[in-house]
Scaffold this active site. Sequence first.
Site, PDB file in Angstrom:
ATOM      1  N   GLU A   1      -6.493   4.076   7.577  1.00  0.00           N
ATOM      2  CA  GLU A   1      -5.888   3.598   6.331  1.00  0.00           C
ATOM      3  C   GLU A   1      -5.755   2.073   6.328  1.00  0.00           C
ATOM      4  O   GLU A   1      -5.976   1.423   5.294  1.00  0.00           O
ATOM      5  CB  GLU A   1      -4.514   4.255   6.147  1.00  0.00           C
ATOM      6  CG  GLU A   1      -3.815   3.865   4.867  1.00  0.00           C
ATOM      7  CD  GLU A   1      -4.605   4.267   3.637  1.00  0.00           C
ATOM      8  OE1 GLU A   1      -4.644   3.458   2.686  1.00  0.00           O
ATOM      9  OE2 GLU A   1      -5.187   5.368   3.620  1.00  0.00           O
TER      10      GLU A   1
ATOM     11  N   GLU B   1     -10.599  -3.016   0.916  1.00  0.00           N
ATOM     12  CA  GLU B   1     -10.252  -3.176  -0.499  1.00  0.00           C
ATOM     13  C   GLU B   1      -9.752  -4.584  -0.799  1.00  0.00           C
ATOM     14  O   GLU B   1     -10.095  -5.166  -1.846  1.00  0.00           O
ATOM     15  CB  GLU B   1      -9.184  -2.142  -0.867  1.00  0.00           C
ATOM     16  CG  GLU B   1      -9.682  -0.702  -0.861  1.00  0.00           C
ATOM     17  CD  GLU B   1      -8.581   0.281  -1.214  1.00  0.00           C
ATOM     18  OE1 GLU B   1      -7.410  -0.177  -1.317  1.00  0.00           O
ATOM     19  OE2 GLU B   1      -8.876   1.472  -1.389  1.00  0.00           O
TER      20      GLU B   1
ATOM     21  N   GLU C   1       0.847  -1.197   0.000  1.00  0.00           N
ATOM     22  CA  GLU C   1       0.000   0.000   0.000  1.00  0.00           C
ATOM     23  C   GLU C   1       0.881   1.246   0.000  1.00  0.00           C
ATOM     24  O   GLU C   1       1.535   1.567   0.991  1.00  0.00           O
ATOM     25  CB  GLU C   1      -0.926   0.013   1.231  1.00  0.00           C
ATOM     26  CG  GLU C   1      -1.859  -1.180   1.328  1.00  0.00           C
ATOM     27  CD  GLU C   1      -2.877  -1.194   0.208  1.00  0.00           C
ATOM     28  OE1 GLU C   1      -3.210  -0.116  -0.332  1.00  0.00           O
ATOM     29  OE2 GLU C   1      -3.346  -2.294  -0.137  1.00  0.00           O
TER      30      GLU C   1
END
Length: 224
Positions: A165, A172, A124
């Site tokens: 986050e 996701e 990420e």
Amino acid sequence: MRNRPSPASRASNGALRAVDADGDTTSIEPFDDVSEPGTHNHADHARGLNGTHGVQRSGGANSSGHESGRSNASNGDTQHEPLSPDDPLAPLPFNPYKGNRGLTRAWHAMKNSLAGFRVAIREESAFRQELTLAAILIPCGVLVPVEPVSRVLLLGSVLLVLIVELLNSSVEAAIDRISLERHELSRRAKDLGSAAVMVALGMCLMTWVLIVGPLVVHWVKAWL
């Protein structure tokens, strides 16, 4: 010994006679319907059962007992019917990864958490950027001369961005695990996660501006 004729034989020998309220007698054939209004006619009930089921068992008590037994059995089946997997009261399926207890569970949880950090740093880019920002802001929040409550707010706002986050990245990953095709609901879920990250960043910025901003202005005026 002289046998007395039975009521059935007497009825078959001649017509039955009924006496009405005025004393007149009315002849009644042996097989006429003499049931009172509102009473249940067993002959009609038997004929109805013969027409519906094709088989008539002798004795109304046996048939009614059989029906009540079937109704009780159906009620018992309904009461003891197993819960569906979607029912909130249904027991959860057995998970072999949830069997650890005590220090063993804490050790495995810590290893899984470290693995999650490694995956987030490696995969990420947004988390890497926010982690770099946290590496700058956290020492500043520790060294800035503010009250303890203000210090907690400064550090907490930075950690909140990292937490949101990580949650966004997990959402996701779960959506990509289900399907990689473009879908409106998948896009909506990812957009909502991004919106949550933006709100956390806005809260962090607002906290640092309100607490550290006046100190920075005072230092600049003193230096000039």
